[in-house]
Design a protein around this motif. Structure first.
Motif, PDB file in Angstrom:
ATOM      1  N   ASN A   4     -49.976 -39.009 -69.106  1.00 37.67           N
ATOM      2  CA  ASN A   4     -50.777 -38.009 -69.816  1.00 37.67           C
ATOM      3  C   ASN A   4     -50.387 -36.649 -69.252  1.00 37.67           C
ATOM      4  OD1 ASN A   4     -52.626 -36.185 -70.816  1.00 37.67           O
ATOM      5  ND2 ASN A   4     -54.412 -37.492 -70.472  1.00 37.67           N
ATOM      6  N   PRO A   5     -49.581 -35.866 -69.979  1.00 37.69           N
ATOM      7  CA  PRO A   5     -49.092 -34.590 -69.438  1.00 37.69           C
ATOM      8  C   PRO A   5     -50.176 -33.552 -69.164  1.00 37.69           C
ATOM      9  CG  PRO A   5     -47.680 -35.364 -71.203  1.00 37.69           C
ATOM     10  CD  PRO A   5     -48.904 -36.223 -71.232  1.00 37.69           C
ATOM     11  N   ASP A   6     -51.409 -33.827 -69.549  1.00 35.34           N
ATOM     12  CA  ASP A   6     -52.496 -32.943 -69.150  1.00 35.34           C
ATOM     13  C   ASP A   6     -52.911 -33.190 -67.703  1.00 35.34           C
ATOM     14  OD1 ASP A   6     -52.655 -31.738 -71.643  1.00 35.34           O
ATOM     15  OD2 ASP A   6     -54.123 -33.179 -72.391  1.00 35.34           O
ATOM     16  N   ARG A   7     -52.430 -34.295 -67.125  1.00 31.03           N
ATOM     17  CA  ARG A   7     -52.790 -34.674 -65.760  1.00 31.03           C
ATOM     18  C   ARG A   7     -51.625 -34.418 -64.796  1.00 31.03           C
ATOM     19  NH1 ARG A   7     -57.042 -38.512 -65.888  1.00 31.03           N
ATOM     20  NH2 ARG A   7     -58.209 -38.235 -67.832  1.00 31.03           N
ATOM     21  N   THR A   8     -51.957 -34.315 -63.524  1.00 33.72           N
ATOM     22  CA  THR A   8     -50.936 -34.104 -62.502  1.00 33.72           C
ATOM     23  C   THR A   8     -50.145 -35.376 -62.253  1.00 33.72           C
ATOM     24  OG1 THR A   8     -50.571 -33.412 -60.205  1.00 33.72           O
ATOM     25  CG2 THR A   8     -52.552 -34.674 -60.637  1.00 33.72           C
ATOM     26  N   SER A   9     -48.917 -35.194 -61.788  1.00 34.22           N
ATOM     27  CA  SER A   9     -48.110 -36.323 -61.347  1.00 34.22           C
ATOM     28  C   SER A   9     -48.481 -36.760 -59.931  1.00 34.22           C
ATOM     29  CB  SER A   9     -46.628 -35.929 -61.339  1.00 34.22           C
ATOM     30  OG  SER A   9     -46.399 -34.905 -60.376  1.00 34.22           O
ATOM     31  N   GLY A  10     -49.258 -35.931 -59.222  1.00 35.31           N
ATOM     32  CA  GLY A  10     -49.424 -36.116 -57.793  1.00 35.31           C
ATOM     33  C   GLY A  10     -48.213 -35.560 -57.073  1.00 35.31           C
ATOM     34  N   GLN A  62     -54.143 -28.266 -60.696  1.00 35.18           N
ATOM     35  CA  GLN A  62     -55.194 -28.163 -59.683  1.00 35.18           C
ATOM     36  C   GLN A  62     -54.679 -28.701 -58.350  1.00 35.18           C
ATOM     37  OE1 GLN A  62     -58.177 -26.680 -60.561  1.00 35.18           O
ATOM     38  NE2 GLN A  62     -57.045 -26.369 -62.473  1.00 35.18           N
ATOM     39  N   ILE A  63     -55.203 -28.182 -57.237  1.00 34.69           N
ATOM     40  CA  ILE A  63     -54.795 -28.688 -55.931  1.00 34.69           C
ATOM     41  C   ILE A  63     -55.423 -30.036 -55.637  1.00 34.69           C
ATOM     42  CG2 ILE A  63     -56.643 -27.574 -54.607  1.00 34.69           C
ATOM     43  CD1 ILE A  63     -54.526 -27.038 -52.422  1.00 34.69           C
ATOM     44  N   THR A  96     -40.890 -24.046 -59.479  1.00 34.01           N
ATOM     45  CA  THR A  96     -40.751 -24.892 -60.674  1.00 34.01           C
ATOM     46  C   THR A  96     -41.971 -24.906 -61.580  1.00 34.01           C
ATOM     47  OG1 THR A  96     -41.457 -26.784 -59.342  1.00 34.01           O
ATOM     48  CG2 THR A  96     -39.096 -26.436 -59.593  1.00 34.01           C
ATOM     49  N   GLY A  97     -43.088 -24.378 -61.149  1.00 35.11           N
ATOM     50  CA  GLY A  97     -44.290 -24.448 -61.970  1.00 35.11           C
ATOM     51  C   GLY A  97     -45.000 -25.781 -61.793  1.00 35.11           C
ATOM     52  N   THR A  98     -45.638 -26.256 -62.848  1.00 37.97           N
ATOM     53  CA  THR A  98     -46.495 -27.438 -62.784  1.00 37.97           C
ATOM     54  C   THR A  98     -45.739 -28.689 -63.204  1.00 37.97           C
ATOM     55  OG1 THR A  98     -48.439 -26.086 -63.297  1.00 37.97           O
ATOM     56  CG2 THR A  98     -48.642 -28.465 -63.633  1.00 37.97           C
ATOM     57  N   LEU A 141     -50.653 -32.433 -52.120  1.00 38.83           N
ATOM     58  CA  LEU A 141     -50.430 -33.718 -52.778  1.00 38.83           C
ATOM     59  C   LEU A 141     -50.272 -33.596 -54.289  1.00 38.83           C
ATOM     60  CD1 LEU A 141     -52.809 -35.881 -50.575  1.00 38.83           C
ATOM     61  CD2 LEU A 141     -50.316 -35.899 -50.612  1.00 38.83           C
ATOM     62  N   THR A 142     -49.697 -32.474 -54.733  1.00 35.96           N
ATOM     63  CA  THR A 142     -49.170 -32.342 -56.087  1.00 35.96           C
ATOM     64  C   THR A 142     -47.759 -31.766 -55.940  1.00 35.96           C
ATOM     65  OG1 THR A 142     -49.854 -30.060 -56.542  1.00 35.96           O
ATOM     66  CG2 THR A 142     -51.483 -31.801 -56.953  1.00 35.96           C
TER      67      THR A 142
END
Length: 496
Positions: free
Chosen positions: A160-166, A405-406, A152-154, A145-146
């Motif tokens: 907030n680009p420090d956080r995941t998009s999901g 993070q997963i 492509t990487g992260t 679920l990310t």
């Protein structure tokens, strides 16, 4: 929709044409205010900025998009353009085929794969006049679920680009949130449309299983009995319009439903007569305090719209993740790469290899027994919908966590499965094949979006649209825009 972070104001709306809704773009064409080439040029500029900040694009299709925009501009001037999405830019998740364009599906094993046929959904969009601008990021084979992958990487969150998009439709949701065109096509096997839409503050719809054909899908298919295809948009009207276009019967998909074309009413109206069951935790799940607070405020809004809201839920088995979902989902992931060897999978993520390994260790008996339990869960929803017309829950138990993070392993002091335990509201809906949508309903203390999930009976998308349209009118979320400001170090990390 209130700002739970205490900030005085949100960033201003983007000024580019790519930030307009599909209905606004079509209205602009009718007024001759701009052309498809104008819209596509602005959308490409937004995609390039979003990709620089958040890593959302796998394969650009910019030259093809410009050429198509020029062709449609000429047709408009000649009065020949008639498609319902003529000149509207759309992005396609990289699990979905576009003929002649690489389909990596986040996997190094697919680095040489280029399909020679469009998926049914892509064919429908092209026939409607939509302009495809790019393929968007996803995790490997959609397994988590990310949207992070070895290819492509992260992928990061524009709020907030420090956080995941999901994910796994993370590039799709982040692009829509950042104003990179009004419509994205995603897929959802355990929440992969709804989770990133919730994390990125946009509207995402998982239609009834089989309503939108997946054929020819991605080869090999993952989440075979769980995956749905659907739209991610900023407005309810755009999602309804898109679903009207992409839903349809296709013999190539054995799960495809022979349902006649439909039109959906998205005019905001009173919810008088609508019975809504509400469950903040399904009776057993861990949920963050900020999500609980936003959910309770959303219930008050639904009540003010006229709905009859009661505490109710399907009464699912608390062991449904381990005893039902994993034996089905992990086995189907393993089956998708059954012909691959350990050497073939060497460049895959370790977590993906673990999922495949777990799937290979379930027996046929395990898979069939899980199918029986899946039927029990479906029956629980059947009984629920005898009492209520729709179910609302939080979309995700947490807000967007650290990028890369997963997942999270603890919520409000309680340990959860770091892979799927923090999204306990999405995948039970896939097991049942029900339609469900997520819409923004607030923000956490850090200013990150929170989603409200609406679930309705099979093929009852109209009820979802009715509730969502009323909520949207009461709390117009589309006026809120994220800030993608990044330090130079953040830009370097986004490319990593």
């Amino acid at each position: 929709m209130t700002d739970g972070s205490g900030r005085a104001a949100f960033p201003p709306a983007p000024t580019g044409l790519g930030a307009l809704s599909a209905t606004e773009i079509m209205a602009g064409y009718r007024r001759k205010a701009f052309t498809p080439r104008d819209v596509v040029d602005d959308t490409i500029a937004a995609l390039q900025a979003s990709n620089e900040a958040c890593n959302t694009v796998v394969t650009p299709m910019y030259e093809q998009a410009r050429a198509e925009a020029d062709r449609l501009t000429r047709e408009m001037r000649a009065g020949e353009a008639k498609g319902r999405l003529t000149g509207v830019p759309v992005t396609i998740k990289d699990l979905v085929f576009v003929a002649g364009v690489p389909a990596y599906a986040g996997s190094p094993m697919n680095k040489a794969f280029v399909p020679d046929v469009d998926a049914a959904v892509v064919s429908a969009l092209k026939a409607s006049g939509a302009i495809i601008t790019c393929k968007t990021t996803t995790c490997e084979s959609g397994y988590k679920l990310t949207a992070d992958s070895p290819v492509t990487g992260t992928t990061r969150n524009p709020w907030n680009p420090d956080r995941t998009s999901g994910g796994s439709s993370g590039g799709a949701a982040a692009g829509v949130a950042a104003g990179c065109g009004p419509i994205a096509i995603g897929t959802d096997g355990v929440g992969s449309i709804r989770v990133p839409s919730s994390f990125c503050g946009v509207f995402g719809l998982k239609p009834t299983f089989g309503l939108v054909p997946r054929s020819p899908g991605f080869s090999p298919p993952s989440w075979a009995s769980l995956a749905h295809t659907g739209p991610i948009t900023r407005t309810v009207a755009d999602a309804a319009l898109t679903l009207e276009i992409i839903a349809g019967y296709d013999l190539r998909d054995p799960a495809s439903l022979p349902v006649a074309p439909r039109r959906f009413d998205v005019n905001a109206a009173s919810l008088n007569g609508i019975r809504i069951g509400a469950s903040v935790d399904l009776g057993y799940t861990a949920v963050s305090p900020d999500v609980r607070a936003a959910f309770n405020k959303a219930l008050a809004i639904l009540d003010s719209c006229g709905a009859q809201v009661t505490v109710d839920g399907p009464g699912l088995d608390p062991g449904i993740l381990e005893h039902t979902l994993k034996p089905i989902a992990f086995t189907e992931q393993a089956a998708a790469v059954a012909s691959k060897t350990t050497a073939d999978l060497a460049s895959s993520e370790a977590d993906y290899r673990d999922v495949v390994s777990a799937g290979r260790h379930y027996s046929g008996t395990d898979y069939v027994e899980a199918g029986y339990r899946r039927g029990q869960a479906r029956n629980a929803f059947l009984k629920l919908f005898e009492r209520v017309d729709a179910l609302v829950t939080p979309t995700v138990a947490v807000t967007a966590f650290e990028a890369g993070q997963i997942g999270v392993g603890k919520i409000d002091g309680r340990e959860v499965d770091p892979h799927l335990g923090w999204s306990p509201f999405t995948w039970p809906i896939n097991l049942a094949g029900l339609p469900a949508a997520t819409l923004p309903c607030g923000f956490d203390r850090d200013g990150m979006p929170i989603g409200l999930q609406i679930v309705a009976p099979w093929l009852d998308e109209p009820t979802i649209f009715r509730i969502a349209a009323a909520f949207e009118a009461a709390q117009p979320w589309a006026k809120f825009w994220p800030s993608m400001a990044l330090s130079e170090q953040g830009r370097v990390q986004a490319k990593a």
